[in-house]
Scaffold this motif. Structure first.
Motif, short mmCIF file in Angstrom:
data_model
loop_
_atom_site.label_atom_id
_atom_site.label_comp_id
_atom_site.label_asym_id
_atom_site.label_seq_id
_atom_site.Cartn_x
_atom_site.Cartn_y
_atom_site.Cartn_z
N PRO A 234 0.81 -1.23 0.00
CA PRO A 234 0.00 0.00 0.00
C PRO A 234 0.84 1.27 0.00
O PRO A 234 0.40 2.29 -0.54
CB PRO A 234 -0.83 -0.12 1.28
N GLU A 235 2.02 1.24 0.58
CA GLU A 235 2.82 2.46 0.66
C GLU A 235 3.21 2.98 -0.73
O GLU A 235 3.44 4.18 -0.91
CB GLU A 235 4.07 2.25 1.52
N THR A 236 3.27 2.07 -1.69
CA THR A 236 3.68 2.53 -3.03
C THR A 236 2.58 3.33 -3.72
O THR A 236 2.81 3.93 -4.76
CB THR A 236 4.06 1.36 -3.95
N MET A 237 1.39 3.34 -3.13
CA MET A 237 0.31 4.09 -3.77
C MET A 237 0.66 5.58 -3.89
O MET A 237 0.12 6.28 -4.73
CB MET A 237 -1.00 3.91 -3.01
N LEU A 262 -6.77 9.39 -6.08
CA LEU A 262 -5.86 8.64 -5.21
C LEU A 262 -6.10 9.04 -3.76
O LEU A 262 -5.95 10.21 -3.41
CB LEU A 262 -4.40 8.95 -5.61
N PRO A 263 -6.47 8.09 -2.95
CA PRO A 263 -6.70 8.42 -1.54
C PRO A 263 -5.43 9.03 -0.92
O PRO A 263 -4.33 8.75 -1.37
CB PRO A 263 -7.01 7.07 -0.88
N LEU A 264 -5.60 9.81 0.07
CA LEU A 264 -4.54 10.44 0.85
C LEU A 264 -3.84 11.58 0.13
O LEU A 264 -3.58 12.63 0.69
CB LEU A 264 -3.48 9.42 1.32
N LEU A 265 -3.53 11.38 -1.17
CA LEU A 265 -2.83 12.45 -1.89
C LEU A 265 -3.74 13.21 -2.83
O LEU A 265 -3.38 14.27 -3.34
CB LEU A 265 -1.65 11.88 -2.68
N ASP A 266 -4.90 12.60 -3.12
CA ASP A 266 -5.90 13.30 -3.91
C ASP A 266 -5.52 13.54 -5.36
O ASP A 266 -6.05 14.42 -6.01
CB ASP A 266 -6.22 14.65 -3.25
N ARG A 267 -4.55 12.75 -5.86
CA ARG A 267 -4.16 12.90 -7.26
C ARG A 267 -5.18 12.20 -8.14
O ARG A 267 -5.72 11.16 -7.74
CB ARG A 267 -2.78 12.30 -7.46
N ALA A 332 6.25 3.79 6.49
CA ALA A 332 5.27 4.42 5.62
C ALA A 332 4.07 3.50 5.41
O ALA A 332 2.93 3.95 5.37
CB ALA A 332 5.90 4.79 4.29
N ARG A 333 4.35 2.21 5.30
CA ARG A 333 3.24 1.28 5.09
C ARG A 333 2.28 1.34 6.28
O ARG A 333 1.08 1.49 6.10
CB ARG A 333 3.76 -0.15 4.91
N GLU A 334 2.83 1.26 7.46
CA GLU A 334 1.98 1.30 8.67
C GLU A 334 1.13 2.56 8.69
O GLU A 334 -0.08 2.51 8.91
CB GLU A 334 2.86 1.33 9.94
N THR A 335 1.81 3.67 8.44
CA THR A 335 1.11 4.95 8.52
C THR A 335 0.05 5.08 7.44
O THR A 335 -1.08 5.50 7.69
CB THR A 335 2.12 6.10 8.40
N VAL A 336 0.43 4.69 6.21
CA VAL A 336 -0.52 4.78 5.11
C VAL A 336 -1.74 3.91 5.40
O VAL A 336 -2.89 4.34 5.23
CB VAL A 336 0.15 4.35 3.78
N VAL A 337 -1.49 2.70 5.88
CA VAL A 337 -2.61 1.81 6.16
C VAL A 337 -3.51 2.40 7.25
O VAL A 337 -4.74 2.39 7.14
CB VAL A 337 -2.11 0.41 6.59
N ALA A 338 -2.90 2.97 8.27
CA ALA A 338 -3.68 3.57 9.36
C ALA A 338 -4.53 4.72 8.82
O ALA A 338 -5.72 4.84 9.13
CB ALA A 338 -2.75 4.07 10.46
#
Length: 890
Positions: A234-237, A262-267, A332-338
């Motif tokens: 997921p972090e590579t998203m 794109l979730p989180l970054l809104d691209r 980053a994976r942990e954080t992105v997933v959270a």
RNA sequence: GGGCAGUUAGCUCAGUUGGUGGAGCAUCGCCUUCACACGGCGGGGGCCACAGGUUCAAGUCCUGUACUGCCCACCA
């Protein structure tokens, strides 16, 4: 030959302790070999007897010798020593490998302990630091190679980073570059963040890892819902630039051409269609991250997508990762997933096991990363390497052939640039003024395009395997036209572990063929891995490492060598156990004591060689057996059946020479036969030592030098491998020995099973089957009596046996031991029953076979004949034993 | 998902072209015999993974099955 004086023999004998003490001889032996330069071939001499050459697989300078090296060195040494004894010009080139990443890691770790990083030191100081380290520890490897007794030519030692090899590397690089076979480009490479460098495909180890499959909702731009994407990373998203579906996937047809957010970054991500997408996997929707996945990279180019690299060289998220910047990929994976969970984007997390690449040097997880690197276009080179096998180079065992072909057939371009400091610097310069790139062997002074004088060399170094690939010719002096190259290239054989078939063997084939026009070795022997007794790979973490040097210290180098050779059956892993090494030490001791025995009986030895046409049966027998052994050695070693060769030596020495021959001549040595027995004994011992020498050089040299009457100037290492002797005429005697051995064994068995104490000298009667056998037993009655512990022996076809006797039949001869109250009849009856049962079982099986008309009709006549003879023999023996049995039951 | 090995005595392993299975260690008995107790002599111990097939004959060749290990492979 020199004549022998008694005092010599006595002195030699007294110098030999009761047990072989390797620790007292090995160091002296090694020093002697080195002083004498015995293993430096004389290039002034003609090579009419042939040449033989091997380049050592150069061990890493960082390493300590492990069991794999011990095996590798032992096998090569056996081959080299044997060839030297055959009179050939032998060159075995030693050396070590600079092992770029591995060495840099080791030294970096040292610096860490001092609290400094390589960047604190700077490039030049750091490389200098490694050089110092190498000078200090490089000798370690050298000492260990010597410890194994390897007969390498130290005067030709090379290092993969020495000046000569650097020239070779630069020449090769420049030529390949101008041929268009080396190029620079931006592609997805395997990136190790810990080593901070790119790696080649085969430097990545894939291991299954328990991870998860994350199902993530990507909202559609038009607000009409969302699209569900499955990913393991997921972090590579953060680097996603598209979503992709299969063009014929009915579930998603309406989405193609739309955009998702794109979730989180809104691209905004375009939703594209590509048949590459697997409809069966996950949700059938693939998130495309062109800068962080090789497949996505292809999709990115095909569909003109944006390439967003979100990771820096330390494996942390970069500016492109927004708020995640500075986090490690893992974090980053942990954080992105959270965050996804919190934002309601995460639908589901499923446990999922998949293969993840790890660095073969430091075990860190490998990240695919878009990066500019140097590559070798290997296709044409690989084709040549493929075509050269097996015509130019034969691979042993041949089971590796398919693997070799398969790898070359599917090979991809080789990433050769490494972002480390320890290694061959890439000979490419960029003009600071105009950006022109220059690739040259020597440092250019001016830019060829704009004449600017400020040029910057590419900071990268080459993959260690790049220089290793040149080893067979660079170690012989290339690019200079050296006499070594002239005489010894291509090398005779490469001996190495199968684990570096791709890394090294295949690449040497490519480079050797391309630059020398000939494959680098005529043969390639791939030996097994040495594992522990349970078949586990030896590793420090498992704690199951058997240290070769510890073993040699405890049991002697020869014991270890012989153990390894005995285990070296082609194509199978070696499970090594200390017990086995100990067993081989017993063998060394056996050899030692056989020699002691000979030396104790050397007094009066005439210096005449083994007389042709000796008459004694046992002499002819041992000489015959010796010739068979020689044949076996040639046949087995020519085919690299080291285990067969070792086993043959073991059996000959222990079973034939020690158990029988030495015992047989003990009576001779006390009587008139002494001179003949001595002559044969020493002749056999000498040749046996020469045959043993390639396997166990230390003990054989030590004994050799203690022998009287030897050629004083010639070391055993240079003593010709014994030529075959014509012993066809001895074959009959060799067969007759079996009658003798059979009779002795029969008496011994009776004695043992009936518990007749050895001190009790029994009498025996033999009723021979034939007049020839009769004559034989009469002729050798002294020996027979002594070996069987008899004080009286009567041989007579008509001998009358007392009722109270134990009996046996051997080769048709009846062996009778009168017991006269020594044992009760019941015990003997039981013994006979057992023997009868054994005979009966064998005879019944054979009889059934012979009763089958198909067998008699179709099997070769000699087989049928042999079985018939055997059945007759068994029948006769059975009849006789049955008669004996009757006596006891009566 | 492909490919390659292996499955033989209690343990670790040999077994060239098919012709009734061997070694080392371990084990049991006897032995301080003048080379060796790191030794000698003798013994016990194996439906050669399983099922078919080819053959007069299979541990050995062929097919399949079951485990074990290794290598390769871009399915997120």
């Amino acid at each position: 030959m020199n004549s022998v004086s008694v005092s010599d023999a006595n002195r030699n004998f007294s110098a030999l302790p009761k047990s072989y003490e390797p620790e007292k001889t090995e160091a002296r032996r090694r020093a002697f070999w080195e002083e004498q330069r015995l293993f430096t071939p004389d290039l002034g001499k003609s090579a009419e007897a042939g040449t033989f050459s091997i380049v050592i697989p150069p061990p890493n300078i960082t390493g300590n010798l492990h069991m794999g090296h011990a095996l590798n060195l032992t096998l090569q040494d056996i081959l080299c020593r044997r060839r030297r004894q055959l009179g050939e010009q032998v060159l075995w080139v030693p050396g070590a490998d600079h092992a770029g990443i591995a060495t840099q890691n080791v030294v970096e770790r040292r610096l860490e302990k001092e609290g400094i990083s390589r960047h604190d030191l700077g490039r030049e100081a750091f490389v200098e630091r490694i050089r110092q380290w190498k000078d200090e520890y490089g000798d370690n490897i050298r000492r260990q190679i010597k410890a194994m007794g390897a007969s390498v030519d130290w005067s030709r030692e090379r290092f993969t980073l020495d000046e000569g090899l650097s020239r070779a590397v630069r020449k090769v690089f420049v030529r390949l570059y101008h041929e268009g076979l080396i190029y620079k480009g931006t592609y997805i490479v395997n990136w190790c963040s810990r080593c901070r460098t790119a790696l080649a495909d085969d430097e990545v180890e894939h291991r299954p890892l328990k991870g998860a499959l994350y199902l993530v909702r990507y909202p559609l731009e038009d607000g009409s819902g969302h699209i569900l994407v499955a990913t393991t990373r997921p972090e590579t998203m953060l680097g996603d630039t598209a979503l992709a579906v299969h063009p014929e996937d009915g579930r998603h047809l309406g989405l193609i051409g739309k955009k998702a957010r794109l979730p989180l970054l809104d691209r905004l991500l375009p939703i594209i269609a590509d048949p590459y997408v697997d409809r069966e996997f996950g949700t059938g929707v693939l998130k495309v991250t062109p800068a962080h996945d090789p497949d996505d990279w292809h999709l990115g180019h095909k569909h003109g997508l944006e390439f967003i690299r979100i990771m820096d060289e330390d494996g942390d998220i970069n500016d492109k990762g927004g708020v995640y910047r500075g986090l490690s990929m893992e974090k980053a994976r942990e954080t992105v997933v959270a965050d996804l969970r919190e934002g309601g984007f995460l639908k589901e997390v499923r446990p999922y096991e998949h293969n993840v690449g790890h660095c073969y040097r430091c075990s860190s997880v490998i990240e695919p990363l878009l990066s500019e690197q140097w590559f070798v276009a290997v296709k044409s080179l690989a084709e040549k390497a493929r075509a050269a096998v097996p015509e130019q180079t034969r691979i042993f065992p041949s089971s590796w052939l398919k693997t070799y072909y398969n790898w070359l057939d599917n090979i991809r371009d080789w990433c050769i640039s490494r972002q480390i400091w320890w290694g061959h610097r890439i000979p490419a310069w960029t003009c600071d003024a105009c950006g022109e790139q220059t690739v040259r062997e020597e440092t250019p002074q001016h830019c060829p395009k704009c004449s600017g004088s400020s040029l910057t060399q590419d900071p990268d170094v080459l993959d260690t395997w790049f220089s290793s690939a040149l080893w067979p010719f660079s170690a012989l002096g290339w690019p200079d036209k050296t006499p070594e190259l002239e005489r010894f290239y291509p090398t005779s054989i490469l001996v190495t572990g199968f684990d570096i078939l791709f890394f090294w063997v295949a690449r040497m084939m490519m480079m050797g063929l391309h630059f020398m026009g000939e494959a680098p070795f005529r043969r390639c022997y791939l030996h097994a891995l040495v594992r522990d007794a349970q078949g586990k790979k030896m590793s420090k973490s498992r704690g199951n490492v058997i240290d070769p040097l510890e073993m040699t210290a405890r049991y002697g180098t020869d014991s270890l060598r012989f153990t390894l050779a005995s285990f070296a059956a082609m194509g199978r892993d070696i499970r090594l156990s200390e017990e086995r090494i100990e067993g081989c030490r017993h063998f060394m001791n056996k050899i030692w004591n056989a020699a002691r025995f000979a030396l104790m009986n050397a007094e009066g030895l005439s210096e005449s060689p083994c007389p042709d046409g000796v008459r004694g049966l046992h002499h002819r027998w041992i000489l015959y057996r010796l010739e068979e052994l020689k044949k076996l050695q040639h046949a087995a070693l020519d085919e690299y059946r080291f285990n067969d060769a070792a086993q043959g030596l073991y059996r000959f020495v222990w079973n034939d020479l020690c158990d029988w021959y030495l015992e047989l001549i003990k009576t001779d040595l006390r009587g008139e036969e002494r001179p003949v027995a001595q002559a044969v004994l020493f002749a056999v011992l000498r040749e046996t030592l020469v045959l043993l020498h390639p396997f166990i050089p230390f003990i054989t040299s030590e004994i050799w030098d203690a022998l009287p009457g030897r050629d004083a100037v010639r070391d055993i290492a240079l003593t010709p491998f014994p030529a075959p002797r014509d012993v066809a005429a001895y074959a009959g005697d060799a067969g007759r020995m079996e009658l003798l051995q059979g009779a002795v064994t029969a008496v011994r068995t009776i004695r043992a099973e009936l518990n007749i104490p050895p001190a009790h000298k029994a009498a025996a009667l033999i009723r021979p089957l034939t007049p020839e056998a009769h004559a034989l037993f009469e002729d050798r009655r002294q020996v027979l009596m002594s070996l069987a512990g008899l004080d009286k022996l009567e041989t007579d076809p008509a001998v009358e046996a007392p009722k109270a006797s134990a009996r046996s039949v051997s080769c048709g001869n009846e062996i009778i031991v009168p017991l006269a109250g020594l044992v009760d009849f019941a015990v003997e009856a039981a013994r006979l029953d057992k023997e009868l049962a054994k005979l009966d079982k064998e005879r019944a099986a054979l009889a059934a076979k012979l009763a089958n008309p198909a067998f008699v009709e179709k099997a070769p006549a000699e087989i049928v004949e042999r079985d018939r003879a055997r059945v007759t023999e068994l029948g006769e023996a059975e009849v006789k034993l049955r008669v004996f049995r009757e006596i006891f039951s009566a």
